[in-house]
Design an enzyme around this catalytic site. Structure first.
Site, short mmCIF file in Angstrom:
data_model
loop_
_atom_site.label_atom_id
_atom_site.label_comp_id
_atom_site.label_asym_id
_atom_site.label_seq_id
_atom_site.Cartn_x
_atom_site.Cartn_y
_atom_site.Cartn_z
N ASN A 9 0.88 -1.18 0.00
CA ASN A 9 0.00 0.00 0.00
C ASN A 9 0.91 1.22 0.00
O ASN A 9 1.49 1.56 1.02
CB ASN A 9 -0.89 -0.03 1.25
CG ASN A 9 -1.75 1.23 1.35
OD1 ASN A 9 -1.79 2.03 0.42
ND2 ASN A 9 -2.42 1.39 2.48
N TRP A 10 1.00 1.85 -1.16
CA TRP A 10 1.92 2.99 -1.29
C TRP A 10 1.34 4.27 -0.70
O TRP A 10 2.02 5.29 -0.67
CB TRP A 10 2.29 3.20 -2.77
CG TRP A 10 3.26 2.18 -3.31
CD1 TRP A 10 3.94 1.23 -2.60
CD2 TRP A 10 3.69 2.03 -4.67
NE1 TRP A 10 4.74 0.50 -3.41
CE2 TRP A 10 4.62 0.97 -4.70
CE3 TRP A 10 3.38 2.69 -5.86
CZ2 TRP A 10 5.23 0.55 -5.89
CZ3 TRP A 10 3.99 2.28 -7.04
CH2 TRP A 10 4.90 1.22 -7.05
N LYS A 11 0.07 4.22 -0.31
CA LYS A 11 -0.58 5.42 0.27
C LYS A 11 -0.36 6.61 -0.68
O LYS A 11 -0.40 6.43 -1.89
CB LYS A 11 -0.06 5.66 1.69
CG LYS A 11 -0.19 4.39 2.55
CD LYS A 11 0.02 4.59 4.01
CE LYS A 11 -0.13 3.25 4.73
NZ LYS A 11 -0.08 3.36 6.18
N HIS A 95 -9.49 1.23 5.01
CA HIS A 95 -8.20 1.44 5.67
C HIS A 95 -8.40 2.42 6.84
O HIS A 95 -9.21 3.35 6.75
CB HIS A 95 -7.17 2.00 4.68
CG HIS A 95 -5.78 1.96 5.23
ND1 HIS A 95 -5.31 2.92 6.10
CD2 HIS A 95 -4.78 1.06 5.07
CE1 HIS A 95 -4.08 2.60 6.45
NE2 HIS A 95 -3.73 1.48 5.84
N GLU A 167 -5.18 -4.77 10.65
CA GLU A 167 -4.18 -3.72 10.82
C GLU A 167 -4.47 -2.96 12.12
O GLU A 167 -5.28 -2.02 12.12
CB GLU A 167 -4.24 -2.74 9.64
CG GLU A 167 -3.93 -3.36 8.30
CD GLU A 167 -3.35 -2.34 7.32
OE1 GLU A 167 -2.33 -2.66 6.71
OE2 GLU A 167 -3.91 -1.25 7.18
N GLY A 173 2.67 2.43 10.79
CA GLY A 173 3.63 3.52 10.64
C GLY A 173 4.37 3.88 11.92
O GLY A 173 5.01 4.93 12.00
N SER A 213 3.61 -1.97 10.39
CA SER A 213 5.06 -2.03 10.62
C SER A 213 5.68 -3.38 10.23
O SER A 213 6.59 -3.87 10.90
CB SER A 213 5.38 -1.68 12.08
OG SER A 213 4.99 -0.34 12.35
N GLY A 234 2.98 -1.00 4.27
CA GLY A 234 3.02 0.41 3.92
C GLY A 234 4.45 0.86 3.65
O GLY A 234 5.02 0.60 2.59
N GLY A 235 5.06 1.51 4.63
CA GLY A 235 6.38 2.14 4.46
C GLY A 235 7.43 1.24 3.82
O GLY A 235 8.16 1.68 2.92
P1 13P Z 1 3.13 0.52 7.68
O1 13P Z 1 3.65 -0.75 7.07
O2 13P Z 1 3.86 1.75 7.18
O3 13P Z 1 3.04 0.44 9.16
O4 13P Z 1 1.63 0.72 7.12
C1 13P Z 1 0.74 -0.35 7.22
C2 13P Z 1 -0.46 -0.02 6.43
O5 13P Z 1 -1.21 0.87 6.76
C3 13P Z 1 -0.71 -0.81 5.20
O6 13P Z 1 -1.99 -0.58 4.71
#
Ligand code: 13P
Length: 255
Positions: A9-11, A95, A167, A173, A213, A234-235
């Site tokens: 998920n690149w947000k 999300h 999640e 994050g 994370s 995410g990150g």
């Molecule tokens: P992180 O991996 O940055 O914690 O984000 C998780 C997320 O929200 C994936 O949708």
């Protein structure tokens, strides 16, 4: 037998050029990878570039949200039909950032879920408790509510393409992932709730992935839990090498 699924998920990150540069490296790294489904959810503006960039591979592409109507006067919104037109096959729904920043309610999440399934998109339904809810021992209650309301009105035969992403909001994050035991307990509860609602067969075919994370260093112990079928990242999905290492580590689950 559920194939593990590792999703990025690149947000709100990556221009078209950055997405293309990522794929150039990531395609090379993953060319011989088998036994795992890979999904990438770029921002809407990079969808067509990512769909073009994954041609000839089994990597699937997801939107990060949809609105539930097919078309109309809904400024700023993207419908399932518009998303499908880009070549995306999946969509993230509910999300915690949509819920918290943009006010998506469980009812809105439900309308989006129904619409996604009606139009043939595979939804990734995100659920998870806040830190306050966990500290108040409400985690399982919150998960039950988010599943039951998010999937209200759907039948077992509808939910085969469903992916549920657990999640925990406090793990997103923050660098503080849920322990394998915490995640495993939540995932078992999610599977049981799906079983009670949709029956053993339908519940058994849904994948339940963990997000919050996830890194190369923790993905193996997470997917070693019997009910953890992969990860939503995410990150650590923004860098092709880092995401590749997570794909490699998440490839072998116990199921
Ligand atoms: P992180 O991996 O940055 O914690 O984000 C998780 C997320 O929200 C994936 O949708």
């Amino acid at each position: 037998m559920r194939t593990p699924l590792i999703a990025a998920n690149w947000k709100m990150h990556k221009t078209v050029d950055e997405a293309e540069a990522f794929l150039k490296v990531f395609r090379r790294l993953t060319k011989d990878v088998t036994g795992v489904d890979i999904v990438i959810a770029p921002p809407f503006t990079a969808l067509t570039a990512v769909v073009a960039g994954v041609q000839g591979s089994s990597i699937a592409v997801a939107g990060q949200d949809i609105f539930w109507e097919a078309e109309g006067a809904f400024t700023g919104a993207i419908s399932p039909t518009l998303l499908l037109q880009t070549g995306a096959t999946h969509v993230i729904i509910g999300h915690s950032e949509r819920r918290q920043v943009f006010g998506d309610s469980d009812e809105a999440v439900n309308l989006k879920m129904r619409s996604a399934l009606d139009f043939g998109l595979a939804p990734i339904l995100c659920i998870g408790e806040t830190l306050e809810e966990r500290n108040n021992d409400e985690t399982l209650i919150v998960l039950t509510r988010q599943i039951c309301q998010g999937l209200d009105g759907l039948a077992g035969r509808n939910i085969a393409p469903l992916v549920v992403a657990y999640e925990p909001v406090w793990a997103i994050g923050t660098g503080h992932h849920a322990t394998a035991e915490q995640a495993g307990q939540a995932h078992s509860h999610i599977r049981t709730t799906l079983r009670e609602k949709f029956g053993k067969g339908a519940a058994g075919s849904c994948r339940i992935v963990y997000g919050g994370s996830v890194k190369a260093g923790n993905v193996r112990e997470l997917v070693a839990q019997p009910e953890i079928d992969g990860a939503l990242v995410g990150g650590a999905s923004l860098d092709p090498e880092s995401f590749f290492e997570i794909v490699e580590g998440g490839r072998v689950t116990t199921v």
